[in-house]
Scaffold this motif. Structure first.
Motif, PDB file in Angstrom:
ATOM      1  N   TRP A 180       0.841  -1.202   0.000  1.00  0.00           N
ATOM      2  CA  TRP A 180       0.000   0.000   0.000  1.00  0.00           C
ATOM      3  C   TRP A 180       0.873   1.248   0.000  1.00  0.00           C
ATOM      4  CZ3 TRP A 180      -4.896   0.334  -1.302  1.00  0.00           C
ATOM      5  CH2 TRP A 180      -5.598   1.511  -1.042  1.00  0.00           C
ATOM      6  N   GLY A 181       2.000   1.212   0.691  1.00  0.00           N
ATOM      7  CA  GLY A 181       2.938   2.325   0.650  1.00  0.00           C
ATOM      8  C   GLY A 181       3.539   2.498  -0.737  1.00  0.00           C
ATOM      9  N   ILE A 182       3.926   1.382  -1.366  1.00  0.00           N
ATOM     10  CA  ILE A 182       4.420   1.430  -2.748  1.00  0.00           C
ATOM     11  C   ILE A 182       3.347   2.039  -3.643  1.00  0.00           C
ATOM     12  CG2 ILE A 182       5.018  -0.028  -4.730  1.00  0.00           C
ATOM     13  CD1 ILE A 182       6.386  -1.938  -2.712  1.00  0.00           C
ATOM     14  N   HIS A 183       2.123   1.597  -3.446  1.00  0.00           N
ATOM     15  CA  HIS A 183       0.970   2.089  -4.205  1.00  0.00           C
ATOM     16  C   HIS A 183       0.796   3.599  -4.026  1.00  0.00           C
ATOM     17  CE1 HIS A 183      -3.497   2.880  -3.702  1.00  0.00           C
ATOM     18  NE2 HIS A 183      -3.527   2.414  -4.930  1.00  0.00           N
ATOM     19  N   ALA A 184       1.028   4.100  -2.821  1.00  0.00           N
ATOM     20  CA  ALA A 184       0.908   5.539  -2.579  1.00  0.00           C
ATOM     21  C   ALA A 184       1.956   6.316  -3.361  1.00  0.00           C
ATOM     22  CB  ALA A 184       1.039   5.828  -1.085  1.00  0.00           C
ATOM     23  N   VAL A 185       3.188   5.826  -3.371  1.00  0.00           N
ATOM     24  CA  VAL A 185       4.250   6.488  -4.135  1.00  0.00           C
ATOM     25  C   VAL A 185       3.908   6.485  -5.620  1.00  0.00           C
ATOM     26  CG1 VAL A 185       6.688   6.403  -4.779  1.00  0.00           C
ATOM     27  CG2 VAL A 185       6.011   5.905  -2.425  1.00  0.00           C
ATOM     28  N   VAL A 186       3.417   5.351  -6.092  1.00  0.00           N
ATOM     29  CA  VAL A 186       3.049   5.220  -7.496  1.00  0.00           C
ATOM     30  C   VAL A 186       1.959   6.229  -7.867  1.00  0.00           C
ATOM     31  CG1 VAL A 186       1.894   3.641  -9.102  1.00  0.00           C
ATOM     32  CG2 VAL A 186       3.772   2.809  -7.687  1.00  0.00           C
ATOM     33  N   HIS A 187       0.983   6.413  -6.985  1.00  0.00           N
ATOM     34  CA  HIS A 187      -0.062   7.402  -7.232  1.00  0.00           C
ATOM     35  C   HIS A 187       0.521   8.816  -7.285  1.00  0.00           C
ATOM     36  CE1 HIS A 187      -4.246   5.850  -7.249  1.00  0.00           C
ATOM     37  NE2 HIS A 187      -3.708   4.777  -6.697  1.00  0.00           N
ATOM     38  N   ALA A 188       1.462   9.115  -6.400  1.00  0.00           N
ATOM     39  CA  ALA A 188       2.058  10.453  -6.390  1.00  0.00           C
ATOM     40  C   ALA A 188       2.757  10.736  -7.718  1.00  0.00           C
ATOM     41  CB  ALA A 188       3.036  10.581  -5.232  1.00  0.00           C
ATOM     42  N   TYR A 189       3.466   9.747  -8.253  1.00  0.00           N
ATOM     43  CA  TYR A 189       4.108   9.926  -9.554  1.00  0.00           C
ATOM     44  C   TYR A 189       3.062  10.079 -10.667  1.00  0.00           C
ATOM     45  CZ  TYR A 189       8.535   8.454  -7.394  1.00  0.00           C
ATOM     46  OH  TYR A 189       9.651   8.366  -6.606  1.00  0.00           O
ATOM     47  N   GLU A 190       2.022   9.264 -10.607  1.00  0.00           N
ATOM     48  CA  GLU A 190       0.960   9.310 -11.621  1.00  0.00           C
ATOM     49  C   GLU A 190       0.341  10.696 -11.701  1.00  0.00           C
ATOM     50  OE1 GLU A 190      -2.122   8.322 -14.318  1.00  0.00           O
ATOM     51  OE2 GLU A 190      -0.374   7.106 -13.780  1.00  0.00           O
ATOM     52  N   MET A 191       0.020  11.268 -10.561  1.00  0.00           N
ATOM     53  CA  MET A 191      -0.683  12.543 -10.544  1.00  0.00           C
ATOM     54  C   MET A 191       0.205  13.715 -10.971  1.00  0.00           C
ATOM     55  SD  MET A 191      -3.646  11.570  -9.967  1.00  0.00           S
ATOM     56  CE  MET A 191      -4.388  13.196  -9.978  1.00  0.00           C
TER      57      MET A 191
END
Length: 457
Positions: free
Chosen positions: A197-208
């Protein structure tokens, strides 16, 4: 007995407490073992309050109607067998939250858990479940503040602290704090390499931020940590495919789809199927050739035979039907939800899903059908009034962007050039380096030039 944070565990012996802690760890890490471990708690202590609450939550977190029905039956039997007065205040609040959610009222369940963590801020289960409820209801501020409001009560050397940071990072990202979200998320993953979930959060930050190459590098560097052995691996592969899509490599996107997002061995879980539909829909908007994947995905949705349970899932089922050219099935789903909504209003039932379906789900489903039938102006008319309220039926900004792109494409194809220019201007100024937006602006400029030439002839 008590758990390791001194919370009372009524009707729970020492072995069951140990098993509960193990199951809680698995839940926070999204490990597949959590279901068996939660069942082991009840084998050891069948009347365990927290064991039964955990079982109820697990039946709900997948947004699977059938799982929720089974969980409701089991939890009702537990409630009949136990005097609630014997439970501690925290446990009673958990029982109320689980009961409310089982009855369909996600928002009330989230409020109960919010009050619970004011008194018990180190209740990791309440925080994790509340966090997911905020996600399902699209409440970005609560995704951030539910966790942020509890963090200072935790010791930074607590084994769960990093996992809470991962949740907090996702809430920060959904609230628009991208730089801070990236930093907190990276710290979380440094504490726990397999905090998906933490990895997922970082991935979302890059996406946005439109940082697609950074996202690919980050996921590539940690492939062994996120790509297998957890409930989030399909979703994180979906993120990987979104990054690749921005590079223009449709062949590689489809390779990821076939290998990890949806294939013959896929379980058919709603959360995985909606990722598959969302990915193919983005390709559909670009007129990419996806072979025979749409019919197979539509078949998978049809096999589920879902009732009206979660409007967010319904929208993605309609995407699959429209993508496969099966608009009659999409129409049947829409009519079924319309009839359910009439019965719901008459009987004053339906919980959180009733307003989600009425206000967002059904109009979006109709817009997708209109788009598939090339009634682009109708699609614009349906989506435009909703575009700033789409979050109220759940999901993340990245997930809902499929609908925002549908609006952009519909405006372009309907010849609504001024509207398309405005929508694209909003997007470009938020993510200047997004290839999709640059491509769409180029197509808009070309169409305007053609129109001007036609006018001057």
């Amino acid at each position: 007995m008590t758990d390791r944070h001194a919370h009372v565990m009524t009707y729970t012996d020492a072995d069951a407490v140990r098993l509960y802690e193990r199951a809680l760890d698995s839940l926070l890490f999204f490990r597949g073992e959590v279901a068996a471990e939660a069942a082991a708690v009840l084998d050891a202590s069948p009347r365990s309050a927290m064991g039964n609450v955990l079982g109820a939550y697990l039946g709900l977190l997948g947004t699977e109607e059938k799982d929720a029905a089974e969980a409701a039956t089991a939890f009702e039997a537990y409630r009949r067998a136990v005097d609630m007065a014997d439970l501690g205040p925290r446990e009673r609040m958990h029982v109320e939250a689980a009961s409310r959610w089982l009855d369909g009222d996600m928002r009330h369940a989230g409020r109960v858990l919010g009050e619970l963590v004011v008194a018990c801020p180190r209740d990791a289960l309440a925080l994790a479940v509340g966090h997911q409820l905020d996600f399902f209801t699209g409440d970005a501020a609560l995704l951030r503040d539910r966790i942020g409001g509890a963090l200072s009560a935790w010791d930074t050397d607590d084994p769960h602290y990093g996992l809470l940071q991962g949740m907090y990072a996702f809430g920060l990202e959904e609230s628009g704090h991208y730089t801070l979200a990236e930093r907190v998320g990276l710290e979380a993953v440094e504490r726990n390499a397999r905090d998906v979930w933490g990895i997922h959060a970082v991935v979302h930050a890059y996406e946005m931020q439109g940082r697609y190459e950074d996202g690919i590098r980050y996921l590539d560097a940690r492939t062994d940590d996120w790509s297998t052995g957890n409930y989030l691996n399909v979703h994180n592969w979906w993120h990987y495919a979104l990054y690749v899509m921005e590079t223009g490599r449709v062949d590689k996107v489809l390779a990821v789809y076939d290998a990890a997002v949806h294939h013959d061995g896929s379980a058919g879980a709603a959360m995985e199927l909606l990722d598959a539909a969302s990915l193919l829909w983005r390709l559909y908007l670009s007129d990419a050739d996806t072979g025979d994947r749409w019919p197979a995905l539509a078949d998978a949705w049809a096999r589920r035979n879902d009732g009206a349970y979660y409007a967010f899932n319904d929208v993605h089922a309609v995407m699959a039907y429209v993508g496969a050219g099966r608009t009659a099935e999409a129409g049947r789903l829409i009519r079924d939800r319309e009839a359910w909504l009439r019965d719901t209003v008459a009987g004053r039932t339906g919980g959180s899903n009733a307003p989600m379906t009425a206000e967002i789900g059904l109009p979006v489903c109709r817009a997708l059908v209109a788009y598939g039938q090339r009634r682009y102006a109708d699609a614009v008319g349906l989506l435009l009034p909703l575009r700033r309220r789409l979050h109220t039926f759940g999901g993340s900004h990245a997930q809902r962007d499929a609908l925002q792109k549908t609006l952009v494409e519909a405006a372009l194809r309907a010849g609504h050039h001024d509207r398309a220019r405005t929508l694209l201007s909003e997007r470009v100024n938020l993510r200047p380096d997004c290839p999709y937006d640059a491509n769409a602006r180029a197509r808009l400029a070309a169409r305007r030039q053609i129109d001007e030439q036609s006018t001057h002839r």
